[in-house]
Motif scaffolding. Structure first.
Motif: not given
Length: 180
Positions: A18-22
């Motif tokens: 998701v947005t924010g995953s690395r």
């Protein structure tokens, strides 16, 4: 600050990105932005200097197994662009010559040197820091001279890379694991 930075740089353990995953590239963990694009045929991946962008028709997340082939393709392209250039650099530096270098999938290893001295690198080598990538290259180039991990082999590695043990340890700590 160091503890928070280490926490931020840890890849997130989840089945969905998701947005924010690395995501990892060249030894760093980069912020990932997932964009929902309803009319898209299939997911796409791009990389700016500071983040991965995943465009997907599926919603605000993408499953890791759906993203995996996109990441493999990204690593493969970067390896052709950057890693093979580093092989030529290390051939000049060491005087050892391979009979070619290519990118290839392996089950459990980062790289290999064939009996005909062709170097092969798993695309995921591009996850590793540049210094560790260089170690993998030098390690495989040394196999063009010494095929097995004998004392002579490790002496040859040390001759061309004095801090090889530090880099070797970093490689062993990498998630992919396996022998090189």
């Amino acid at each position: 600050i160091r503890e928070k930075l280490a926490l931020v740089n840890q890849p997130q353990a989840s089945d969905a990105i998701v947005t924010g995953s690395r995501l990892r590239y060249c030894g760093r963990s980069y912020f990932t932005e997932v964009r929902h694009i309803p009319g898209l045929d299939k997911p796409r991946l791009s990389f700016t200097a500071s983040r991965f962008i995943v465009e997907t028709p599926e919603g605000s997340s993408i499953q890791t197994d759906t993203l995996a082939p996109l990441m493999e393709q990204f690593y493969r392209e970067r390896a052709h662009e950057k890693l093979l250039v580093r092989v030529r650099h290390w051939e000049r530096q060491t005087g050892m010559q391979a009979h070619g270098a290519r990118i290839r999938l392996f089950q459990s290893r980062w790289a290999s040197c064939s009996s005909s001295n062709v170097l092969e690198f798993h695309p995921r080598v591009m996850e590793l820091p540049a210094s560790v990538q260089d170690y993998v290259i030098v390690h495989e180039l040394c196999h063009t001279v010494e095929k097995t991990h004998t004392k002579a082999f490790w002496s040859l590695v040390a001759r061309h890379m004095h801090d090889w043990q530090h880099r070797h340890t970093a490689l062993e700590r990498a998630e992919f694991g396996g022998e090189i």
